[in-house]
Each structure stands twice: as C-alpha cells, then as structure tokens.
Write an enzyme that holds these catalytic residues in place. Structure first.
Site, PDB file in Angstrom:
ATOM      1  N   TRP A  26      40.615  38.282  38.429  1.00  0.00           N
ATOM      2  CA  TRP A  26      39.477  38.884  39.349  1.00  0.00           C
ATOM      3  C   TRP A  26      38.860  39.766  39.047  1.00  0.00           C
ATOM      4  O   TRP A  26      39.312  40.835  38.724  1.00  0.00           O
ATOM      5  CB  TRP A  26      40.427  39.147  40.648  1.00  0.00           C
ATOM      6  CG  TRP A  26      39.413  39.832  41.805  1.00  0.00           C
ATOM      7  CD1 TRP A  26      39.204  41.248  41.823  1.00  0.00           C
ATOM      8  CD2 TRP A  26      38.669  39.194  42.974  1.00  0.00           C
ATOM      9  NE1 TRP A  26      38.293  41.260  42.760  1.00  0.00           N
ATOM     10  CE2 TRP A  26      38.050  40.297  43.318  1.00  0.00           C
ATOM     11  CE3 TRP A  26      38.609  37.799  43.343  1.00  0.00           C
ATOM     12  CZ2 TRP A  26      37.350  40.215  44.397  1.00  0.00           C
ATOM     13  CZ3 TRP A  26      37.850  37.645  44.299  1.00  0.00           C
ATOM     14  CH2 TRP A  26      37.272  38.863  45.075  1.00  0.00           C
ATOM     15  N   MET A  27      37.572  39.992  39.127  1.00  0.00           N
ATOM     16  CA  MET A  27      36.528  40.879  39.022  1.00  0.00           C
ATOM     17  C   MET A  27      35.723  41.058  40.501  1.00  0.00           C
ATOM     18  O   MET A  27      35.195  40.240  40.886  1.00  0.00           O
ATOM     19  CB  MET A  27      35.648  40.671  37.986  1.00  0.00           C
ATOM     20  CG  MET A  27      34.464  41.314  38.184  1.00  0.00           C
ATOM     21  SD  MET A  27      33.087  40.591  36.950  1.00  0.00           S
ATOM     22  CE  MET A  27      33.414  41.338  35.551  1.00  0.00           C
ATOM     23  N   ASN A  28      35.548  42.369  41.069  1.00  0.00           N
ATOM     24  CA  ASN A  28      34.569  42.670  41.729  1.00  0.00           C
ATOM     25  C   ASN A  28      33.653  43.822  41.367  1.00  0.00           C
ATOM     26  O   ASN A  28      33.160  43.801  39.925  1.00  0.00           O
ATOM     27  CB  ASN A  28      34.989  42.977  43.421  1.00  0.00           C
ATOM     28  CG  ASN A  28      35.851  43.930  43.557  1.00  0.00           C
ATOM     29  OD1 ASN A  28      37.158  43.901  43.161  1.00  0.00           O
ATOM     30  ND2 ASN A  28      35.540  44.941  44.383  1.00  0.00           N
ATOM     31  N   ASP A  29      33.204  44.801  41.976  1.00  0.00           N
ATOM     32  CA  ASP A  29      32.126  45.599  41.692  1.00  0.00           C
ATOM     33  C   ASP A  29      32.221  46.096  40.140  1.00  0.00           C
ATOM     34  O   ASP A  29      32.926  46.497  39.631  1.00  0.00           O
ATOM     35  CB  ASP A  29      32.166  47.009  42.387  1.00  0.00           C
ATOM     36  CG  ASP A  29      32.787  46.948  43.884  1.00  0.00           C
ATOM     37  OD1 ASP A  29      32.592  45.656  44.436  1.00  0.00           O
ATOM     38  OD2 ASP A  29      32.858  47.754  44.555  1.00  0.00           O
TER      39      ASP A  29
END
Ligand code: FRU
Length: 508
Positions: free
Chosen positions: A36-39
């Site tokens: 997972w990746m966010n900001d």
C-alpha cells in the site's frame, strides 16, 4: 542502528517486489514497491537525486502501520526503489510513522521530519492516537531517529489545540538560515488550523504562531499543509477532510485546496486572497512540493482518494500511485499546473492531424450518450502511455456542439470519457465504463469558463491513470483507471460537426 521491524520490512519488500512484473505497474508514476501507498513524503533533492518517500504499508494492499517507503530519480519520472527508510519501531511512533517532509542540513546530512503516532488512553478513558513531530537523520539511504524524539511535543502546542490531531510537518529554510515547520492541527472549533514552529537547528523548536485558520469554511481538519512563495505571492496548499460541495469548485469528502495570498516574510504573515481547488478530478490528495535546483516549484500528489480505498479487495500486489510531477505557476490569480518538462524527453512516435473533421453523431444528444463506446478513431491515435494535445473547435460557429466526447482506454466494451460542454462551461470526466465493479465516484464535473470557441486540452495517460490539463493548465482533472491495458482505443464523438488538431506522442 536499524531495528528488527525495519530489517523485516526491508527483507519483505525485497522478496515480494519480485512478484510484481514491471508491466503491471504504472510506467512513470511512482507506485509502492509492494503493498500500500498513500501520501508523498519528504520530496527533496539530495546528493544529485530527487528523493520521494511515501506512506507505506508493505505487508498488505490496504492501509496499516505506516512506514516510509523510499525511491530516487533523476527526472522525477523514472524511479528506482531504495529500502524502506522508516518503520514504526520506537515507543513514540509505534502506531505509525505518518507524513512529513525533508531538508538538507548545513552539515550535508539529510533530515526527515515526520509525525510519530502513539496510541494511549486519553483523560476521558478512550484509546486515542497522540501525534508528535519527530526527526531522523541520514545519508540518503539509512536514517537514524533522533535520540531525544519527539522534537515537537504536545507541550509546544498552544492551548485548546488538539494533541491527537497534530500531524504532517512541512519544513523549509528561510533566507536568514532559520527553519520553519508548518503542522496541521485541529482547532477548538473542530476544524483545521495550521501551526507554525521555528528553529535555528531543526532540533529545538518553539511555537511561533497560528499561520492559517480554516474556521469551518473548507472541510474540517486540514491535512498535509505545504507553503511556499511563488511569483511574489504566498501559496498555501492543504488537503481538507470532510468537505461539503460548493458548486463545482469543491466536492464532498477529502478534497484539495489552494489559497493564494500576500506573504510578509519578516513576520511570517499570510493574508488570504484567492481560494480554489487544486485538482477537479476524482483522485488527487496530500500534494507536496519541491523547489528544483533550477528554480521550478513542482508538485506531486497521491493519485487516489480516501473514500474509494476500501473498495478493493486487497489481493492485488500494490495499491496507490503518485500523480505526475506538475510545474506550478500563477496566472490570473489562479494556480496553474503543467506536466514537468522532463515528460517531453519521454516522447516518441509523434502522430499528428491538422484540421481533421469529426462529423456529428446525432444520437449523442441524450444524457446517456457517454455509454456509447465508439465514434471516430484515427490511425495511430491510440495507446495507454501517451501525451496527447488536442484542440477542438466547432466546424461552424453558428452550430456549436453541446458535447464533444473523447473516449480513452476504450474497446467495444470499456471506455473512459472526457466530455466538453462549451455552452455550459463544463468539462466532465466519466469512468463509469472503465471496468470498475464498485459503487464509487465515477464522474466529476468542473466549471471551466472557456476563453475561446477553440478548446485546448492535454491528456497524459499512464497505464492506470489519466491527467487532463485544460486551458493550458488552469484546470486539471485526474483519475486513476482500473481498465485492462489492452483497451487502448481512442474515439471522438460530437453532436455537431467539429474540427480537431491533435498531436499524440507515446511516452517511454
Ligand atoms: C493524509 C493522512 C495524513 C497522515 C497520513 C497517514 O492522507 O491522513 O494526515 O499523516 O495520511 O497515513
């Protein structure tokens, strides 16, 4: 000294990234090494390379205990993965190493400043996440957390401000050599305000002032603030949670906000003038900027939105991707964005048509017209990794079309549409027929006061996304696309005869 948690994460990503074939990822948009990746975090230039860190949960394609993933690039487009930089391995960040930024210290070391999250029981007996600001210093590969972390603790927060919603430090250096750090916080009114801290050495910080207040105008909590000067103005970017829609300017949920104003650097005083959304599409959040060595202000955002992140089963090997790096400028008091010029170095296979007639399909008038796949296709105008410049004008100015539809990532079943509606000053994107199987947001409209009857747009597509720049970058609409890459057709439809100029390049 690296911790067991960090070593395990490094080992894990090294093994599991091998299971993701290159062609199953975006070509020039950063995706997580695995999971997972966010900001985007810590976007910086250090020892000859751009560094981009990201909110990262390697073990699953869903959000989980946050790490900082790490990649480097020489052009912000082609990325090389480095081992995960930070893991939640200290008491003060055991529940997450949240978003932050980076800077190069006077002595040449690379400093990361981030939010440490620790769950503990609050005064009311509830379990709460307490957030503090912490630093780690390193050489561009390995980072050591500072022994006296956190460096901005809750006792530095002014009275009434939240100790649990206090995150996403953005650091910069002033001309006098001192440092500033802008941190998102929840104000007593329940919405966001931004706290400014100052320091001479990046270690010892003191509270300077409340830099900006939301006062419940644009959503509630403001996340991931960034502030910089551009063309004599101050520019504040932030990502508000819990937005209410306002015309076509702001949409419900997590949004993105740009405030342009006057900035007095001597007193760090920002006076708001103009307010706008940054991106009018579906997937854009938590953007962060960098000043490049040659003086360009470049912005990268997370090409996702929080409300759809639960709508995938998590069995995919990666989830989340960054936007294109976009060069920023100010035009007519608005923030203007344009794909970083290095994109042009990736261009090949130019195909061009001048004054090409697109004959009207009369049945396009009904409101469901965009469900019709097909239309006019042009030899050589297709693909999924491309840069496409388009100008659309009516054949006869007396017979202006109501809608002109560009269908991309299309075959006879799937397509995603960009719809121009000049009479209503609207542009719309629609990914309802993109292969999505979830009841998520599929359409979005932007109000664009078109300057002339010739509408100009630029579409940049990577395997799983589209970014559409209207009016030379005055308005941008971004969306991630789930469509299988084999769907690479492009079609044009209009309800009155139109004429187009089109230039297409493949991007490699
Ligand atoms: C924004 C955000 C940040 C936080 C991070 C956690 O998308 O909620 O405020 O630091 O994500 O992953």
């Amino acid at each position: 000294m690296s911790s067991q948690t960090l070593r395990e994460a490094r080992k894990y990503e090294e093994v599991y990234e091998k299971l993701i074939p290159e062609e199953n990822r975006p070509k020039f948009h950063l995706s997580p090494r695995v999971g997972w990746m966010n900001d985007p975090n810590g976007l910086s230039y250090y020892e000859g390379k751009y560094h981009l860190f990201y909110q990262y949960h390697p073990y699953d394609a869903h959000w989980g205990p946050m790490h900082w993933g790490h990649a480097t690039s020489t052009d912000l487009l082609h990325w090389e993965f480095l081992p995960v930089a930070l893991a939640p391995d200290e008491f003060y960040d055991k529940d997450g190493v949240f978003s932050g930024s980076a800077i190069t210290l006077e002595d040449g070391r690379h400093l990361l400043i981030y939010t440490g999250v620790m769950k503990r029981t609050a005064e009311n007996g509830q379990m709460k996440e307490f957030q503090t600001q912490c630093i780690a210093v390193g050489d561009g590969l390995d980072y050591e957390k500072y022994e006296n972390n956190p460096v901005i603790n809750s006792d530095l927060i002014p009275d009434g401000s939240s100790k649990t919603d206090f995150r996403d430090p953005k650091i910069w250096k002033k001309e006098d050599g001192s440092y500033r750090c802008l941190v998102a916080n929840r104000a007593p009114d329940g919405s966001g305000h931004l706290l400014l801290f100052k320091s001479a050495d990046c270690i010892h910080w003191e509270f300077e002032k409340i830099f900006a207040k939301n006062e419940r105008r644009y959503g509630l909590m403001w996340e991931c603030p960034d502030f910089f000067e551009l063309e004599g103005k101050g520019v504040l970017l932030t990502s508000p949670q819990d937005m209410l829609p306002e015309g076509f300017e702001f949409h419900n949920g997590n949004g993105n906000l740009c405030i342009i104003g006057d900035f007095d650097s001597a007193t760090d005083t920002f006076t708001e003038e103009n307010v706008q959304a940054v991106d009018y599409g579906i997937d854009f959040y938590a953007m962060q900027t960098i000043l490049t060595e040659d003086g360009r202000r470049v912005m990268i955002g997370w090409m996702q939105n929080w409300d759809t992140t639960g709508a995938h089963d998590g069995s995919e090997p990666w989830f989340g991707q960054m936007s294109l790096p976009r060069e920023l400028s100010i035009r007519d008091g608005r923030l203007c964005q344009w794909p970083i010029k290095e994109v042009e170095d990736m261009r090949s296979n130019k195909v061009e048509y001048r004054n090409y007639d697109i004959t009207a399909t009369k049945n396009i008038k009904d409101s469901d017209s965009e469900s019709v796949a097909g239309g006019v296709s042009l030899e050589g105008i297709n693909g999924r990794c491309l840069d496409l410049e388009l100008e659309v004008k009516p054949k006869d100015i007396q017979a202006m079309y109501d809608r002109f539809v560009i269908s991309i990532a299309a075959d006879d079943k799937y397509h995603t549409d960009i719809v121009l509606r000049p009479k209503e000053n609207i542009a719309k994107i629609d990914r309802k027929f993109s292969g999505s199987r979830r009841a998520i947001v599929h359409q979005r409209r932007a109000h664009i006061p078109w300057k002339s009857e010739t509408i100009k747009l630029r579409i940049v597509m990577d395997r799983y996304s589209m970014e559409v720049f209207f009016e030379d970058g005055m308005y941008v609409m971004t969306a991630s696309l789930p469509t299988d890459v084999s769907c690479d057709g492009i079609y044009f439809n209009t309800n009155e005869d139109a004429v187009i100029n089109i230039t297409k390049y493949d991007l490699n």
